[in-house]
Motif scaffolding. Structure first.
Motif, PDB file in Angstrom:
ATOM      1  N   GLU A   1       0.679  -1.059   0.015  1.00 29.25           N
ATOM      2  CA  GLU A   1      -0.127  -0.184  -0.048  1.00 29.25           C
ATOM      3  C   GLU A   1       0.868   1.321   0.127  1.00 29.25           C
ATOM      4  N   VAL A   2       0.741   2.290  -0.667  1.00 25.01           N
ATOM      5  CA  VAL A   2       1.145   3.529  -0.917  1.00 25.01           C
ATOM      6  C   VAL A   2       0.573   4.593  -0.019  1.00 25.01           C
ATOM      7  N   LEU A   3       1.319   5.244   0.919  1.00 26.75           N
ATOM      8  CA  LEU A   3       1.101   5.979   1.874  1.00 26.75           C
ATOM      9  C   LEU A   3       0.621   7.319   1.215  1.00 26.75           C
ATOM     10  N   HIS A   4      -0.277   8.044   1.739  1.00 24.94           N
ATOM     11  CA  HIS A   4      -0.688   9.622   1.218  1.00 24.94           C
ATOM     12  C   HIS A   4      -0.873  10.453   2.396  1.00 24.94           C
ATOM     13  N   ASN A   5      -0.749   9.917   3.464  1.00 21.22           N
ATOM     14  CA  ASN A   5      -0.896  10.917   4.733  1.00 21.22           C
ATOM     15  C   ASN A   5       0.286  11.999   4.696  1.00 21.22           C
ATOM     16  N   GLU A   6      -0.269  13.488   5.080  1.00 23.69           N
ATOM     17  CA  GLU A   6       0.735  14.557   4.910  1.00 23.69           C
ATOM     18  C   GLU A   6       0.181  15.319   6.073  1.00 23.69           C
ATOM     19  N   GLY A   7       0.771  16.614   6.277  1.00 21.16           N
ATOM     20  CA  GLY A   7       0.488  17.472   7.012  1.00 21.16           C
ATOM     21  C   GLY A   7       1.663  17.707   8.090  1.00 21.16           C
ATOM     22  N   ARG A   8       1.533  18.355   8.924  1.00 21.13           N
ATOM     23  CA  ARG A   8       2.821  18.921  10.000  1.00 21.13           C
ATOM     24  C   ARG A   8       2.955  17.701  10.844  1.00 21.13           C
ATOM     25  N   ALA A   9       1.877  16.873  11.120  1.00 24.12           N
ATOM     26  CA  ALA A   9       2.413  15.753  12.115  1.00 24.12           C
ATOM     27  C   ALA A   9       3.103  14.799  11.630  1.00 24.12           C
ATOM     28  N   VAL A  10       3.225  14.438  10.296  1.00 17.79           N
ATOM     29  CA  VAL A  10       4.145  13.687   9.516  1.00 17.79           C
ATOM     30  C   VAL A  10       5.691  14.112   9.697  1.00 17.79           C
ATOM     31  N   ILE A  11       5.834  15.490   9.547  1.00 12.65           N
ATOM     32  CA  ILE A  11       6.799  15.947   9.541  1.00 12.65           C
ATOM     33  C   ILE A  11       7.471  15.935  11.105  1.00 12.65           C
ATOM     34  N   ASP A  12       6.677  16.199  11.823  1.00 15.38           N
ATOM     35  CA  ASP A  12       6.962  15.834  13.323  1.00 15.38           C
ATOM     36  C   ASP A  12       7.282  14.722  13.711  1.00 15.38           C
ATOM     37  N   GLU A  13       6.656  13.501  13.234  1.00 12.10           N
ATOM     38  CA  GLU A  13       7.255  12.246  13.594  1.00 12.10           C
ATOM     39  C   GLU A  13       8.491  11.906  13.092  1.00 12.10           C
ATOM     40  N   GLY A  14       8.779  12.475  11.945  1.00  8.98           N
ATOM     41  CA  GLY A  14      10.128  12.142  11.463  1.00  8.98           C
ATOM     42  C   GLY A  14      11.057  12.869  12.248  1.00  8.98           C
ATOM     43  N   LEU A  15      10.840  14.187  12.785  1.00 11.42           N
ATOM     44  CA  LEU A  15      11.841  14.848  13.783  1.00 11.42           C
ATOM     45  C   LEU A  15      11.965  14.227  14.996  1.00 11.42           C
ATOM     46  N   LYS A  16      11.195  13.371  15.472  1.00  6.82           N
ATOM     47  CA  LYS A  16      11.223  12.654  16.546  1.00  6.82           C
ATOM     48  C   LYS A  16      12.207  11.568  16.754  1.00  6.82           C
TER      49      LYS A  16
END
Length: 424
Positions: free
Chosen positions: A53-68
């Motif tokens: 499955e290809v993920l299409h979730n976006e938004g600041r929450a996605v970037i914040d998860e990466g930064l964690k």
């Protein structure tokens, strides 16, 4: 004096492996890197018995998860991809004991080749049971990924051609369509037709499928008007991924422009010919160079066929001939410059200018050293040869705001519109 005991440290990291007997039960999550191609790639992979499955979730929450989980001076694509994984896994949608994640690695000389070890460290902290798979063609990971048979490789290769063709023609039709939504409907119809061709095996009927796509887009009613055309070059992830480039193509369309996103095939051919150049320039991998030469001839021959058919069709501007791009790139830097996207970025800039596209967005992750050198750093050399070029480098990183990115592009577009008005 008491002899000190020698301390040995085990640096090996144990991580879960993805074995072939897991493919029927596990769902493989794929980051949204290539929105024009992944639907075809996923269809081909599913035919081999995998659930993905290809993920299409976006938004600041996605970037914040990466930064964690990754330091903010790491490549922006790494943050985006890992953020999509963790945001999706925390949604409750997936069985965490039956889920794996997949990344694509080119094996080039940049930090992207080390993403997989970073991801495994992050997953060990929160989801130690989830395997991280690698899809690569250079032997970076063996025994822990998709079973890359010749049949699957062939399907993925055709997916590059068809995905490129649909993207290329859509962008030439969408800005001029008379009836809003016709280009999008045609895109969906072409994707469905190619997926059916994969199902019945006719996807290898290259001429038939390519001409179907060309004729489908040629049938869309368009207005006769001239718009600002904007080429998109840069690092492979932010060049294509809507998450990575803040929906750059959509923004250009909303500004009344025609986006000219470069074919994925150019990057594929670039990677393959680099394998040949490794033996030529550096004397390494001489045995593999023979295989790379054969692969290059096969891939390039099909690109030439697409160019020929597009010229015969007459409605659309064709792809750039890759051998011509190589010659253009040589005028700026040697083909031994192959870190990141290397010499192909200035080559694409030159190719765009020669085809009448003098406005270019060079999309790059902040701090991406290879691409800042070969992209931003090579711009002056390219502009010396093509004085009419209007290039704006745009950095994408966690702290950059979409407003600032778009304002930079708007300044470039203001100049482009003035030039277009003077021309007319």
């Amino acid at each position: 004096m008491k002899k000190k005991k020698k301390i040995t440290i085990d640096y090996t990291e144990k991580y879960p492996l993805f074995t072939q007997d897991m493919k029927k039960d596990y769902t493989i999550l794929i980051p949204d890197m290539l929105p024009w191609h992944f639907e075809l790639f996923v269809h081909a992979i599913r035919q081999e018995g995998y659930k993905c499955e290809v993920l299409h979730n976006e938004g600041r929450a996605v970037i914040d998860e990466g930064l964690k989980h990754i330091h903010n001076d790491m490549c922006y694509p790494a943050l985006c991809v890992l953020g999509q994984y963790f945001d999706a896994l925390k949604s409750g949608k997936y069985d965490l004991d039956k889920t794996a994640v997949l990344i694509i690695q080119s094996g080039g000389g940049c930090r992207a080749s080390n993403y997989i070890s970073l991801y495994r460290k992050a997953f060990r902290a929160e989801y130690p049971q989830i395997p991280v798979l690698s899809l690569n063609f250079v032997g970076l990971e063996k025994g822990n990924g998709l079973n890359m048979t010749f049949r699957l490789l062939k399907k993925l290769s055709y997916g590059v051609y068809y995905g490129d063709l649909i993207m290329w023609l859509f962008n030439q039709v969408k800005p001029y369509e008379e009836n809003e939504g016709d280009a999008h409907k045609t895109r969906l119809a072409c994707l469905e037709a190619i997926k059916k061709a994969y199902d019945d095996g006719s996807y290898t009927k290259f001429k038939r499928q390519a001409k179907y796509i060309m004729n489908a887009f040629a049938a869309v009613s368009v207005r006769k008007e001239e718009k600002v055309r904007v080429g998109i070059v840069g690092e492979i992830y932010v060049k294509y991924s809507p998450l990575g480039n803040s929906h750059l193509e959509d923004f250009l369309l909303s500004e009344g422009c025609e986006p000219v996103a470069q074919p994925l095939l150019e990057f594929v051919l670039y990677c393959v010919i680099n394998g040949v150049n490794d033996a030529k320039f550096y004397g390494i991998n001489k045995k593999l160079a023979f295989i790379y030469r054969i692969a290059y001839k096969v891939l390039y021959k099909k690109e030439r066929q697409l160019i020929k058919w597009m010229k015969q069709q007459g409605r659309f501007q064709p792809f750039h001939d890759f051998e011509h791009l190589r010659a253009l790139g040589n005028k700026v830097c040697n083909q031994g410059v192959k870190m990141g996207e290397g010499w192909v970025i200035p080559a694409e800039m030159a190719g765009l200018s020669e085809s009448g596209v003098n406005n270019i967005v060079c999309a790059q992750p902040f701090g991406c050293l290879p691409n800042h050198i070969a992209g931003k750093g090579a711009t002056r050399a390219v502009k010396d040869r093509y004085p009419d070029l209007n290039v704006v480098p745009v950095d994408y990183d966690p702290s950059a705001t979409r407003v600032n990115q778009e304002n930079r592009i708007k300044l470039m577009l203001a100049t482009a519109r003035e030039q277009l008005a003077q021309k007319n």
